[in-house]
Design an enzyme around this catalytic site. Structure first.
Site, PDB file in Angstrom:
ATOM      1  CE  LYS A  13      -1.926  -1.090   3.968  1.00 19.19           C
ATOM      2  NZ  LYS A  13      -1.252  -2.349   4.317  1.00 19.19           N
ATOM      3  NE  ARG A  88      -4.412  -1.164  10.092  1.00 21.89           N
ATOM      4  CZ  ARG A  88      -3.242  -0.759   9.676  1.00 21.89           C
ATOM      5  NH1 ARG A  88      -3.151   0.301   8.928  1.00 21.89           N
ATOM      6  NH2 ARG A  88      -2.169  -1.406  10.006  1.00 21.89           N
ATOM      7  NE  ARG A 127       7.920  -2.304   6.300  1.00 24.14           N
ATOM      8  CZ  ARG A 127       6.597  -2.254   6.430  1.00 24.14           C
ATOM      9  NH1 ARG A 127       5.874  -1.663   5.504  1.00 24.14           N
ATOM     10  NH2 ARG A 127       6.011  -2.800   7.467  1.00 24.14           N
ATOM     11  NE  ARG A 160       6.478  -0.333  10.089  1.00 17.60           N
ATOM     12  CZ  ARG A 160       5.340  -0.347   9.402  1.00 17.60           C
ATOM     13  NH1 ARG A 160       5.249   0.296   8.258  1.00 17.60           N
ATOM     14  NH2 ARG A 160       4.294  -0.992   9.847  1.00 17.60           N
ATOM     15  NE  ARG A 171       2.439  -4.934  11.202  1.00 17.41           N
ATOM     16  CZ  ARG A 171       3.529  -4.800  10.441  1.00 17.41           C
ATOM     17  NH1 ARG A 171       4.694  -5.280  10.857  1.00 17.41           N
ATOM     18  NH2 ARG A 171       3.459  -4.190   9.291  1.00 17.41           N
TER      19      ARG A 171
HETATM   20  P1  AP5 Z   1       4.903  -1.588   1.943  1.00 18.93           P
HETATM   21  O1  AP5 Z   1       4.559  -0.768   0.742  1.00 18.93           O
HETATM   22  O2  AP5 Z   1       5.646  -0.910   3.045  1.00 18.93           O
HETATM   23  O3  AP5 Z   1       3.596  -2.350   2.469  1.00 18.93           O
HETATM   24  P2  AP5 Z   1       2.323  -1.811   3.242  1.00 18.93           P
HETATM   25  O4  AP5 Z   1       1.129  -2.484   2.649  1.00 18.93           O
HETATM   26  O5  AP5 Z   1       2.315  -0.319   3.274  1.00 18.93           O
HETATM   27  O6  AP5 Z   1       2.604  -2.469   4.660  1.00 18.93           O
HETATM   28  P3  AP5 Z   1       2.629  -1.872   6.139  1.00 18.93           P
HETATM   29  O7  AP5 Z   1       3.359  -2.895   6.966  1.00 18.93           O
HETATM   30  O8  AP5 Z   1       3.161  -0.479   6.184  1.00 18.93           O
HETATM   31  O9  AP5 Z   1       1.153  -1.899   6.488  1.00 18.93           O
HETATM   32  P4  AP5 Z   1       0.577  -1.980   7.866  1.00 18.93           P
HETATM   33  O10 AP5 Z   1      -0.836  -1.819   7.518  1.00 18.93           O
HETATM   34  O11 AP5 Z   1       0.923  -3.137   8.704  1.00 18.93           O
HETATM   35  O12 AP5 Z   1       1.334  -0.794   8.645  1.00 18.93           O
HETATM   36  P5  AP5 Z   1       0.893   0.674   9.025  1.00 18.93           P
HETATM   37  O13 AP5 Z   1       2.100   1.509   8.976  1.00 18.93           O
HETATM   38  O14 AP5 Z   1      -0.320   1.096   8.286  1.00 18.93           O
HETATM   39  O15 AP5 Z   1       5.745  -2.854   1.437  1.00 18.93           O
HETATM   40  C1  AP5 Z   1       6.269  -3.787   2.364  1.00 18.93           C
HETATM   41  C2  AP5 Z   1       7.640  -4.268   1.882  1.00 18.93           C
HETATM   42  O16 AP5 Z   1       7.466  -4.986   0.651  1.00 18.93           O
HETATM   43  C3  AP5 Z   1       8.643  -3.145   1.576  1.00 18.93           C
HETATM   44  O17 AP5 Z   1       9.934  -3.561   1.918  1.00 18.93           O
HETATM   45  C4  AP5 Z   1       8.548  -2.967   0.049  1.00 18.93           C
HETATM   46  O18 AP5 Z   1       9.765  -2.504  -0.496  1.00 18.93           O
HETATM   47  C5  AP5 Z   1       8.223  -4.387  -0.397  1.00 18.93           C
HETATM   48  N1  AP5 Z   1       7.396  -4.444  -1.605  1.00 18.93           N
HETATM   49  C6  AP5 Z   1       6.313  -3.676  -1.914  1.00 18.93           C
HETATM   50  N2  AP5 Z   1       5.811  -4.028  -3.114  1.00 18.93           N
HETATM   51  C7  AP5 Z   1       6.592  -5.059  -3.568  1.00 18.93           C
HETATM   52  C8  AP5 Z   1       6.589  -5.868  -4.759  1.00 18.93           C
HETATM   53  N3  AP5 Z   1       5.660  -5.684  -5.718  1.00 18.93           N
HETATM   54  N4  AP5 Z   1       7.541  -6.825  -4.883  1.00 18.93           N
HETATM   55  C9  AP5 Z   1       8.479  -7.014  -3.909  1.00 18.93           C
HETATM   56  N5  AP5 Z   1       8.537  -6.271  -2.784  1.00 18.93           N
HETATM   57  C10 AP5 Z   1       7.603  -5.304  -2.615  1.00 18.93           C
HETATM   58  O19 AP5 Z   1       0.441   0.465  10.551  1.00 18.93           O
HETATM   59  C11 AP5 Z   1       1.364   0.173  11.581  1.00 18.93           C
HETATM   60  C12 AP5 Z   1       0.637   0.141  12.916  1.00 18.93           C
HETATM   61  O20 AP5 Z   1       0.065   1.444  13.195  1.00 18.93           O
HETATM   62  C13 AP5 Z   1      -0.557  -0.819  13.003  1.00 18.93           C
HETATM   63  O21 AP5 Z   1      -0.152  -2.137  13.331  1.00 18.93           O
HETATM   64  C14 AP5 Z   1      -1.401  -0.162  14.098  1.00 18.93           C
HETATM   65  O22 AP5 Z   1      -0.872  -0.428  15.373  1.00 18.93           O
HETATM   66  C15 AP5 Z   1      -1.223   1.317  13.813  1.00 18.93           C
HETATM   67  N6  AP5 Z   1      -2.240   1.850  12.896  1.00 18.93           N
HETATM   68  C16 AP5 Z   1      -2.030   2.348  11.632  1.00 18.93           C
HETATM   69  N7  AP5 Z   1      -3.180   2.744  11.091  1.00 18.93           N
HETATM   70  C17 AP5 Z   1      -4.142   2.502  12.001  1.00 18.93           C
HETATM   71  C18 AP5 Z   1      -5.551   2.680  12.002  1.00 18.93           C
HETATM   72  N8  AP5 Z   1      -6.207   3.194  10.956  1.00 18.93           N
HETATM   73  N9  AP5 Z   1      -6.231   2.306  13.110  1.00 18.93           N
HETATM   74  C19 AP5 Z   1      -5.606   1.790  14.194  1.00 18.93           C
HETATM   75  N10 AP5 Z   1      -4.276   1.576  14.248  1.00 18.93           N
HETATM   76  C20 AP5 Z   1      -3.548   1.938  13.153  1.00 18.93           C
END
Ligand code: AP5
Length: 215
Positions: A13, A88, A127, A160, A171
């Site tokens: 994402k 979420r 990552r 991270r 997660r």
């Molecule tokens: P990346 O693009 O970073 O993936 P992502 O889908 O953004 O994954 P996240 O881990 O950031 O999502 P998340 O939802 O767990 O975390 P968030 O920060 O929102 O890609 C991942 C890796 O793959 C990278 O290394 C990239 O280079 C690689 N990659 C990408 N595309 C690729 C491809 N095509 N081929 C190969 N490699 C590839 O949330 C973190 C925490 O914050 C949550 O756990 C929660 O505690 C809190 N939080 C955030 N939002 C909320 C909310 N709305 N409500 C409550 N708590 C929340």
């Protein structure tokens, strides 16, 4: 263009939202990034959120909504925005509807990034984020040139805190239990489009652009 990026942790994402932001100017609004900034700045909100994030659980709706409200109403989001990691759960989706209708705005599309679960673990454990440029990289999937560019810019590759196997498992569980029901929620409303999100980042980006009708 007002878009929600939906998908499991590691589905890409953030990677894809950053690209749209760079090429089309719609700001990426990532609740994860906003929360990590609050944690790094040790704000009262960040101190409350840290433990929950480290455990891979969801931060309270009230905290997240407070952050989103101001961000969506900001000047740079007037033309549109990409919500990354929000909503979420169904309660956040309902709150988003209320917020958008107050602002007389509507969602255009919800994109589901579809990736097999086995791929997610490797993506997340591999990552790294460049401390200097903020680029999201991967020790398994990024090219040596991309990884070197961070070092050349004087940056370090940071991991991270929630990208360890135990927290990742939780997660993914939280995603299945609380976020995946949004797939049906947005399908019923005719907003959902699913794209296969495995394969090269460039190939996924092409699929995303055509799903959104972007040239
Ligand atoms: P990346 O693009 O970073 O993936 P992502 O889908 O953004 O994954 P996240 O881990 O950031 O999502 P998340 O939802 O767990 O975390 P968030 O920060 O929102 O890609 C991942 C890796 O793959 C990278 O290394 C990239 O280079 C690689 N990659 C990408 N595309 C690729 C491809 N095509 N081929 C190969 N490699 C590839 O949330 C973190 C925490 O914050 C949550 O756990 C929660 O505690 C809190 N939080 C955030 N939002 C909320 C909310 N709305 N409500 C409550 N708590 C929340």
């Amino acid at each position: 263009m007002r878009i929600v990026m939906l998908g499991a942790p590691g589905s890409g994402k953030g990677t894809q939202a950053q690209r749209i932001q760079k090429d089309y100017g719609f700001p990426q609004v990532s609740t994860g990034d906003l929360l990590r900034k609050a944690v790094a700045d040790k704000t009262p909100l960040g101190l409350r959120a840290k433990k929950v994030m480290d455990a891979g659980e969801l931060v309270s709706d009230e905290i997240v909504l407070g952050m989103i409200k101001g961000r969506i109403a900001a000047a740079d989001a007037k033309r549109g925005f990409i919500l990354d990691g929000f909503p979420r759960n169904t309660s956040q989706a309902d709150s988003l509807d209320v917020l958008l209708s107050t602002l007389e705005l509507k969602l255009d599309r919800v994109v589901l990034m579809d990736v097999d679960f086995e791929v997610l673990m490797k993506r997340l454990t591999g990552r790294r984020t460049c401390s200097k440029t903020g680029a999201v990289l991967n020790i398994y999937f990024s090219s040596p040139a991309e990884l070197d560019a961070c070092k050349k810019a004087g940056g370090e590759l940071l991991q991270r805190k929630d990208d360890n196997e135990d927290t990742i498992r939780n997660r993914l569980k939280v995603y299945e239990g609380q976020t995946a029901p949004l797939i049906e929620h947005y399908t019923k409303r005719g907003l959902l489009v699913t794209i296969p999100a495995t394969g090269e980042v460039d190939a996924v980006y092409s699929r995303l652009k055509s799903a959104l009708g972007l040239k």
